[in-house]
Design an enzyme around this catalytic site. Sequence first.
Site, short mmCIF file in Angstrom:
data_model
loop_
_atom_site.label_atom_id
_atom_site.label_comp_id
_atom_site.label_asym_id
_atom_site.label_seq_id
_atom_site.Cartn_x
_atom_site.Cartn_y
_atom_site.Cartn_z
CB ILE A 169 0.66 -12.44 2.10
CG1 ILE A 169 -1.24 -12.64 2.74
CG2 ILE A 169 0.64 -13.71 0.85
CD1 ILE A 169 -1.81 -13.73 3.12
CD GLU A 170 6.12 -14.16 6.35
OE1 GLU A 170 6.38 -14.83 6.95
OE2 GLU A 170 5.63 -13.27 7.68
CB SER A 171 4.67 -18.93 1.40
OG SER A 171 3.17 -19.11 2.31
#
Length: 384
Positions: A169-171
């Site tokens: 999860i990066e955003s």
Amino acid sequence: MMVNSLLLAATGLVAGTLAAYNPTCSNNIVTYWGQNSWGGAHLSDPANWEGSLGSYCQDATFDIINISFVTNFNLTGLPVLNHAFHCETVFNGTNTLHCPDIGADIKLCQANGKKIVLSLGGGNIYTYGLSSAADGQAFADTIWNMFLGGSSKYRPYDDAVLDGVDLDIESGEHTGYPAFINQLRTHFSAASKQYLISATPQCVYPDANLGSTLSSSWMDNTYVQFYNNPCNLANINNRWNFDYASWDTLTKTNANPNARIYVGLPAGTGAAGNGYLDLPTLQTNLMTLYTNYSASFGGIMLWDASWYSNNKAYVLGLANWVKSNMRCGHKHEHKHRHKHKHRHHSVYSLLDLDSIYDNFFANDYSTNSMAHHNICHVIRATDV
């Protein structure tokens, strides 16, 4: 490049023995498949793009392969996947891929002792998020039914049952991920199959998108991306940038007594913006971490599988060295007691190839070139 004959002998030995993932071992090798990052910089060379999933399950190099990615979710309709050029057929009336060939490869890989895990998220252009506990619980039910032990008329890999879920999860909104994990574990508790929960945070501590989830949720494996940031492994001796101790502490206080950290690394010069090291330097740095933090050390994660055949001497040399030098059986002491039950896994023996690799690891196969990352409909070159 001339490949040392000792390396060929070593890789032949490993190829003949398919090891299995063991949560108590420190020498597991993880990779991501489905984004073809090498191909993103070599659009005119499709013959050397990422191979099929099954092609990476023919030897003992990888123990876990994360299929990347479920890229769009918590939106109207079913989850959307991206597997680069590997699959482009969708279920009628949806944007959800239907990939029977990948489903067959999942079964093949599992039969060869590999864990095949579904990765959610990815970077750059994707849209996703879980903004509430209710969203997390509902999405967990969807993932369970479409990819794991449940049932749905929309199963992208047909009747293949994946071995767990990874959060890259990066955003996006991230409030709902603890509830997502808890709901998945409710499903897991009634299943005969054992499932994995993993996450892939950036090395900056705490991670901006996964920090609260990692500190409050059950986690089997944490694949810390020690690249693309000043905290990359090249800065291991810079205490202002590199912080492994905090990740170690976080892992040791997880509810899971077998929780492990993995050192995330680029598998080639163009696989990340920074963090790629020559083998002798990488060997030294990994041994430092393993020596100081062996109780929580699970192995390494390599981004991504497409570099296996295009940087093969490096990937095989690294994988073989890890399997030979990192061991099994370490258990870390928790700083507080937990009431959680945990199933124990048997410990598998692995080949000891130390004497074979001494000559190979004296060589430096590093390069300094940086390939440009291209993104198009056919290729996804996003760094994990």
